[in-house]
Design a protein around this motif. Structure first.
Motif, mmCIF file in Angstrom:
data_model
loop_
_atom_site.group_PDB
_atom_site.id
_atom_site.type_symbol
_atom_site.label_atom_id
_atom_site.label_comp_id
_atom_site.label_asym_id
_atom_site.label_seq_id
_atom_site.Cartn_x
_atom_site.Cartn_y
_atom_site.Cartn_z
ATOM 1 N N PRO A 109 -55.735 -13.910 7.947
ATOM 2 C CA PRO A 109 -54.310 -13.975 7.600
ATOM 3 C C PRO A 109 -53.973 -15.267 6.862
ATOM 4 N N GLY A 110 -53.030 -15.166 5.925
ATOM 5 C CA GLY A 110 -52.571 -16.345 5.213
ATOM 6 C C GLY A 110 -53.633 -17.004 4.360
ATOM 7 N N PHE A 111 -54.539 -16.208 3.819
ATOM 8 C CA PHE A 111 -55.626 -16.752 2.982
ATOM 9 C C PHE A 111 -55.036 -17.141 1.625
ATOM 10 N N ALA A 112 -54.786 -18.438 1.450
ATOM 11 C CA ALA A 112 -53.985 -18.920 0.322
ATOM 12 C C ALA A 112 -54.828 -19.203 -0.914
ATOM 13 N N TYR A 113 -55.507 -18.162 -1.378
ATOM 14 C CA TYR A 113 -56.383 -18.313 -2.539
ATOM 15 C C TYR A 113 -56.179 -17.152 -3.500
ATOM 16 N N ARG A 114 -56.487 -17.413 -4.762
ATOM 17 C CA ARG A 114 -56.456 -16.354 -5.774
ATOM 18 C C ARG A 114 -57.619 -15.387 -5.539
ATOM 19 N N PRO A 115 -57.587 -14.196 -6.123
ATOM 20 C CA PRO A 115 -58.669 -13.231 -5.905
ATOM 21 C C PRO A 115 -60.023 -13.763 -6.379
ATOM 22 N N SER A 116 -61.050 -13.329 -5.697
ATOM 23 C CA SER A 116 -62.423 -13.732 -6.004
ATOM 24 C C SER A 116 -63.210 -12.545 -6.557
ATOM 25 N N VAL A 117 -63.934 -12.790 -7.640
ATOM 26 C CA VAL A 117 -64.883 -11.796 -8.153
ATOM 27 C C VAL A 117 -66.184 -12.522 -8.448
ATOM 28 N N VAL A 118 -67.283 -11.998 -7.918
ATOM 29 C CA VAL A 118 -68.593 -12.633 -8.045
ATOM 30 C C VAL A 118 -69.519 -11.714 -8.828
ATOM 31 N N PHE A 119 -70.088 -12.246 -9.904
ATOM 32 C CA PHE A 119 -71.075 -11.503 -10.689
ATOM 33 C C PHE A 119 -72.464 -12.001 -10.304
ATOM 34 N N GLU A 120 -73.225 -11.131 -9.648
ATOM 35 C CA GLU A 120 -74.587 -11.483 -9.238
ATOM 36 C C GLU A 120 -75.514 -11.088 -10.373
ATOM 37 N N CYS A 121 -75.964 -12.072 -11.141
ATOM 38 C CA CYS A 121 -76.755 -11.818 -12.350
ATOM 39 C C CYS A 121 -78.183 -12.340 -12.222
ATOM 40 N N VAL A 122 -78.682 -12.417 -10.992
ATOM 41 C CA VAL A 122 -80.041 -12.922 -10.757
ATOM 42 C C VAL A 122 -81.013 -11.766 -10.535
ATOM 43 N N SER A 166 -66.795 -24.718 -4.812
ATOM 44 C CA SER A 166 -66.102 -24.985 -6.075
ATOM 45 C C SER A 166 -65.003 -23.958 -6.305
ATOM 46 N N TRP A 167 -65.282 -22.725 -5.929
ATOM 47 C CA TRP A 167 -64.268 -21.671 -6.052
ATOM 48 C C TRP A 167 -63.053 -21.992 -5.189
ATOM 49 N N ARG A 168 -63.267 -22.461 -3.969
ATOM 50 C CA ARG A 168 -62.147 -22.771 -3.081
ATOM 51 C C ARG A 168 -61.241 -23.840 -3.692
ATOM 52 N N SER A 169 -61.854 -24.831 -4.323
ATOM 53 C CA SER A 169 -61.052 -25.878 -4.963
ATOM 54 C C SER A 169 -60.251 -25.326 -6.135
ATOM 55 N N ALA A 170 -60.897 -24.430 -6.917
ATOM 56 C CA ALA A 170 -60.253 -23.906 -8.130
ATOM 57 C C ALA A 170 -59.251 -22.809 -7.822
ATOM 58 N N ALA A 171 -59.457 -22.062 -6.738
ATOM 59 C CA ALA A 171 -58.644 -20.874 -6.467
ATOM 60 C C ALA A 171 -57.509 -21.119 -5.486
ATOM 61 N N LYS A 172 -57.441 -22.295 -4.881
ATOM 62 C CA LYS A 172 -56.359 -22.597 -3.950
ATOM 63 C C LYS A 172 -55.021 -22.505 -4.675
ATOM 64 N N PRO A 202 -63.360 -16.071 -11.282
ATOM 65 C CA PRO A 202 -64.701 -15.484 -11.184
ATOM 66 C C PRO A 202 -65.795 -16.533 -10.961
ATOM 67 N N ILE A 203 -66.845 -16.073 -10.296
ATOM 68 C CA ILE A 203 -68.071 -16.857 -10.138
ATOM 69 C C ILE A 203 -69.199 -16.055 -10.771
ATOM 70 N N VAL A 204 -69.981 -16.691 -11.627
ATOM 71 C CA VAL A 204 -71.158 -16.052 -12.224
ATOM 72 C C VAL A 204 -72.386 -16.737 -11.655
ATOM 73 N N ILE A 205 -73.168 -15.982 -10.882
ATOM 74 C CA ILE A 205 -74.390 -16.508 -10.266
ATOM 75 C C ILE A 205 -75.572 -16.105 -11.131
ATOM 76 N N GLY A 206 -76.197 -17.070 -11.780
ATOM 77 C CA GLY A 206 -77.327 -16.795 -12.664
ATOM 78 C C GLY A 206 -76.900 -16.792 -14.111
ATOM 79 N N CYS A 207 -77.399 -17.769 -14.873
ATOM 80 C CA CYS A 207 -76.986 -17.917 -16.276
ATOM 81 C C CYS A 207 -78.125 -17.582 -17.226
ATOM 82 N N GLY A 208 -78.789 -16.442 -16.978
ATOM 83 C CA GLY A 208 -79.669 -15.865 -17.974
ATOM 84 C C GLY A 208 -78.825 -15.228 -19.063
ATOM 85 N N PRO A 209 -79.447 -14.500 -19.985
ATOM 86 C CA PRO A 209 -78.691 -13.930 -21.104
ATOM 87 C C PRO A 209 -77.502 -13.071 -20.682
ATOM 88 N N ILE A 210 -77.655 -12.235 -19.656
ATOM 89 C CA ILE A 210 -76.545 -11.376 -19.258
ATOM 90 C C ILE A 210 -75.466 -12.170 -18.529
#
Length: 363
Positions: free
Chosen positions: A246-259, A225-231, A169-177
């Protein structure tokens, strides 16, 4: 009999003497011990008319009357003072309790947006529905107990993501939520977690709460950073594949837009990996736009969420009480009622505070 409360009227906060509320059938009179200042409170004060217009257009409801004196505050911990009629008296007088911010009435009331007869936690006293009460164990401080509500929002957001076990996962925005989302993801063993925020203070808090990779997006792209971590070379961990990638050799991506700022959704769609799940948690009060072709070509799932279920609220507090969720790092300040207007100013600066808790019994 009167009490002190911070009231909002036409976007202005002030401390006033107001009547104490009266508990109706099935309701409990409580003394407010602690109340968190929520980002939605900041939005309500700064953008009240836009919030009202959105709710009116979408749901045909009036959240509150801007001409009334409104007592905000829906992240609360309180002490039972007295019972109204037709109560079971399950908890002893003096018990500390929390409640999801709703009154069970023929016309339900959302606490924190009510007028003086149904005040929120910015007042010294409130009424709560007995059926909604959860007793607070002695080892849980009152200020920490108020975090059940924002953590329930985070649990709901994570649940809405229906996250794959291999997801990064990627969390965009580090406010309280955003920070609460990080804590919930860490509790559930999802990761590594990537967090991005411009604020050094909030990046440091994200690391405390469980983010594994924390970046300043001005310097490092969270998506790189996700590409490095998810390869991965593990075929079983691959993200869903599409003919366009095709052949996208990465783990699943989930992005939380918290801005919740205009342009954020398009930025995420442009930079996120193919087949990402994008969970929009931030409340944007402005008109916005994005290019659907970005989401279509990448087959991105775009999900929006707000609030929580009662089950999720109960789960949030159970995890706080058990120690599975240690989120004390969210709380960066405490104020009495007279300092609430200044606290709103402080919260506008991410380097000063993350979450401020009000002690309504203090001056």
């Amino acid at each position: 009999m009167n009490m002190r409360a911070v009231v909002m009227q036409r976007g202005i906060l002030s401390v006033a003497e107001v009547p104490m509320p009266t508990a109706g059938p099935g309701e409990v009179l409580v003394k407010t011990l602690a109340t968190g200042i929520c980002g939605s409170d900041l939005h309500t004060v700064a953008h009240g008319e836009k919030l009202l217009a959105s709710a009116r257009a979408v749901a045909g409801i009036e959240i509150f009357n801007p001409n009334d004196q409104i007592v905000l505050g829906h992240e609360i911990c309180a002490e039972i003072i007295d019972y109204g009629p037709q109560c079971k008296r399950t908890h002893a007088i003096g018990t500390r309790v929390i409640s999801a911010p709703f009154l069970i009435r023929p016309q339900p009331v959302t606490l924190g947006f009510g007028a003086l007869d149904t005040p929120g936690g910015y007042g010294q006293y409130m009424v709560l529905s007995e059926a909604m009460l959860i007793a607070v164990p002695d080892h849980v401080p009152s200020d920490v107990a108020t975090l059940a509500e924002p953590l329930a929002v985070a649990i709901h957001a994570v649940n809405r993501g229906n996250i794959d076990a291999h997801a990064v996962p990627i969390v965009i925005g580090c406010g309280p939520i955003g920070l609460a989302v990080i804590a919930v993801l860490k509790m559930r063993g999802v990761g590594p977690i990537i967090a991005a925020d411009f604020s050094p203070t909030r990046r440091a808090t994200a690391a405390k709460l469980g983010a594994d990779i924390v970046v300043d997006p001005r310097e490092t792209s969270p998506y790189e950073s996700w590409r490095s971590a998810a390869k991965t070379a593990d075929l079983a961990a691959f993200s869903r594949q599409t003919p366009m990638f095709p052949g996208f050799a990465y783990r699943p991506s989930v992005v939380f837009e918290c801005v919740g700022a205009p342009g954020m959704i398009q930025r995420v769609l442009a930079e996120a990996a193919p087949c990402s799940k994008v969970i929009v948690v931030g409340l944007c009060m402005e008109q916005d736009s994005f290019q659907p072709s970005y989401a279509i070509m990448k087959e991105i799932d775009l999900t929006f969420c707000i609030a929580f279920t009662i089950t999720e609220f109960n789960e949030a507090f159970a995890n706080i009480a058990s120690g599975r969720l240690d989120v004390t790092a969210l709380i960066t300040g405490h104020v009495g009622l007279s300092a609430v207007p200044d606290a709103f100013v402080r919260l506008a600066d991410p380097e000063k505070d993350v979450k401020i808790v009000i002690y309504p019994q203090d001056a």
